[in-house]
Design a protein around this motif. Sequence first.
Motif, PDB file in Angstrom:
ATOM      1  N   CYS A 182      31.158   3.133 -11.987  1.00  0.00           N
ATOM      2  CA  CYS A 182      29.973   3.052 -12.728  1.00  0.00           C
ATOM      3  C   CYS A 182      30.060   2.619 -14.231  1.00  0.00           C
ATOM      4  N   TYR A 183      31.173   3.511 -14.917  1.00  0.00           N
ATOM      5  CA  TYR A 183      31.780   3.635 -15.968  1.00  0.00           C
ATOM      6  C   TYR A 183      32.426   2.170 -16.631  1.00  0.00           C
ATOM      7  N   SER A 238      29.552  12.187  -9.696  1.00  0.00           N
ATOM      8  CA  SER A 238      28.455  12.382 -10.741  1.00  0.00           C
ATOM      9  C   SER A 238      27.382  11.468 -10.229  1.00  0.00           C
ATOM     10  N   TRP A 239      27.751  10.401  -9.897  1.00  0.00           N
ATOM     11  CA  TRP A 239      26.559   9.455  -9.485  1.00  0.00           C
ATOM     12  C   TRP A 239      26.371   8.796  -8.152  1.00  0.00           C
ATOM     13  N   ASN A 272      26.816  14.995  -7.275  1.00  0.00           N
ATOM     14  CA  ASN A 272      25.416  15.067  -7.909  1.00  0.00           C
ATOM     15  C   ASN A 272      24.650  14.041  -7.033  1.00  0.00           C
ATOM     16  N   LYS A 329      21.278   5.340 -16.822  1.00  0.00           N
ATOM     17  CA  LYS A 329      20.806   6.231 -15.870  1.00  0.00           C
ATOM     18  C   LYS A 329      20.580   5.494 -14.457  1.00  0.00           C
ATOM     19  N   GLU A 330      20.766   4.235 -14.699  1.00  0.00           N
ATOM     20  CA  GLU A 330      20.809   3.540 -13.327  1.00  0.00           C
ATOM     21  C   GLU A 330      22.068   2.929 -12.700  1.00  0.00           C
ATOM     22  N   PHE A 331      22.931   2.676 -13.875  1.00  0.00           N
ATOM     23  CA  PHE A 331      24.151   1.717 -13.336  1.00  0.00           C
ATOM     24  C   PHE A 331      23.714   0.481 -12.496  1.00  0.00           C
ATOM     25  N   THR A 380      32.271   6.815  -9.059  1.00  0.00           N
ATOM     26  CA  THR A 380      31.509   7.333 -10.432  1.00  0.00           C
ATOM     27  C   THR A 380      32.295   6.654 -11.456  1.00  0.00           C
ATOM     28  N   LEU A 385      22.878   7.908  -6.986  1.00  0.00           N
ATOM     29  CA  LEU A 385      22.178   6.631  -7.019  1.00  0.00           C
ATOM     30  C   LEU A 385      22.095   5.654  -6.030  1.00  0.00           C
ATOM     31  N   HIS A 416      25.054  21.145 -11.957  1.00  0.00           N
ATOM     32  CA  HIS A 416      25.529  20.068 -12.871  1.00  0.00           C
ATOM     33  C   HIS A 416      25.902  20.550 -14.137  1.00  0.00           C
ATOM     34  N   ARG A 468      25.570  -1.346  -9.242  1.00  0.00           N
ATOM     35  CA  ARG A 468      24.873  -1.529  -7.812  1.00  0.00           C
ATOM     36  C   ARG A 468      24.808  -2.814  -7.455  1.00  0.00           C
TER      37      ARG A 468
END
Length: 347
Positions: free
Chosen positions: A151-152, A207-208, A245, A160-162, A148, A211, A320, A166
Motif C-alpha cells: 500500500c505504501y 494495518s490495511w 486491522n 485512507k483508501e490506498f 500493507t 480495505l 490499533h 487496490r
Amino acid sequence: MGMNDSPFLKACRGESVDRIPVWILRQAGRFLPQYREVRSRFPDFLEFVRNPQACAEVTCQPPALLGVDAAILFSDILTVLPPLGFDLAFREGEGPRISNPLRSGDGRNLTAFDPVQELSYVMDAVRACRQALPADLPLIGFAGAPWTVACYAVDGGGSKEFSRTRAWLYSDPTGFAKVLATLADTTADYLAAQAEAGCQVLQVFESWGGLLSPTDYRRMVIPAMERLLSRLREKTDLPVIVYCNGASTLMRELLVLDCQVLAFDWRIEMEDARAIAGSRPLQGNFDPCLLHASPDDIGRRVREVATQSVGGAWIANLGHGIQPDAPVAGLKALIDAVHEIDPRTLA
Ligand code: CP3
C-alpha cells in the motif's frame, strides 16, 4: 521465573496463565513524555530508527514506566523499503513519503537484499534491546505484511483508501500477485533475522487488510501471507502474531494462517472473535479512545472483554496503535485492570 514462563509467552503458546499479559500497540510513542525527549534529539525520524542505542532506550521505556508484559522493538514497518530500492522519507507532520512509488510490472525490479546486511541497524537494535531489557521480559520483533507494505510502496505515502494499490490489484492481478510474493519472501527473511538477533515473538502488521473485500483478501493476499509464514517456519519456531486491522470482516479468512496468535481491532466483539477462532490465542482489542474514559469505566470494559475472551488464551492490547494524545493515566488504569483480574475466576 524464567523467560519461558512469562505470561506473554505462555499465552502465545495457548497455555493457561496466573496473570493476563498486556502490552500496547505503538507503546513506545509520542504519548509518552520520555519518548518525546529521546525523539527530540533526532530531527529526522529515520535517523532515530537507525540509531540502535536510541531504539533500545525507547523500547525499554514502556515496560519500565507502565509495567507491560512485553517490549516491542522500536522500529518501523517501512524499514524494508529503502533496501528494496524505494526512496523513503518521513516529513514532519506528513508521515511517510516515497518519491519513486511502484506502479506497474511484476516486482522484478525490486532489489533482492539480505536483511542481516542491509538492515544490520535493526539487528543491532534488537541486540541492544535484549541487553537492556529485564532477562525474563519477551521482546517482540515485527514487520509489515506484504499487502500493507505494498500500500505504501504503490500509493507512495499514507492514505485512507490506498486506491492506486487496490486499482493495480484489479488491473493486473498476475503482476501484483508477484509483487506480493516478492514482499512475502523479503519479509520472512527479515523476521527470521530479527529472531536470530534475539527476539522472542514476531508480529506481522496487516494495518490495511480491512480495505479489501474478504474475497479479494482470500484470493490475492492470503497466498502471500501463507508464503511468508511457511518460509518463516523453515527458519524459526518462534510464536507469530498476525495483527489485522479490519479483521472484523476478515476473521474467517485469517483462520487458515499458520500463526499462533490472531490480533485484531475493536470493530469485532471479542465474543464473536472467540466463536470464530475457537481456542486459538487472541490479542486485542480495545478502542484506543477508551483510554479517555474514567478509570472505573476502563476497568468495567476490561472485565467485559476478559469475560468474552474465555475459551482460549488472551493477550490484552488495544485494537490499533495508541494515539499521541492518549492520557497516560487511562493507559495505567487499563494495564492495572488487566493485571487485577484473576484468570481462574473467568472460566
Ligand atoms: O509499537 C511500537 O512502540 C514500536 C514502534 C512502531 C512504530 N511504527 C514507530 C513509529 C511500530 C510497531 C510501527 C508500525 C507501523 N508503522 C505501522 C503499523 C501499525 C499501525 O499503526 O497500523 C504503520 C502503518 C507504520 C508506518 C508509519 N510510521 C506511519 C504511517 C507513520 C507516521 C504516522 C505518525 O503517527 O506520524 C510512522 C512513523 C512512526 N513510526 C512513529 C512512530 C513512533 C511516529 C513518528 C514520530 O515519532 O515522529
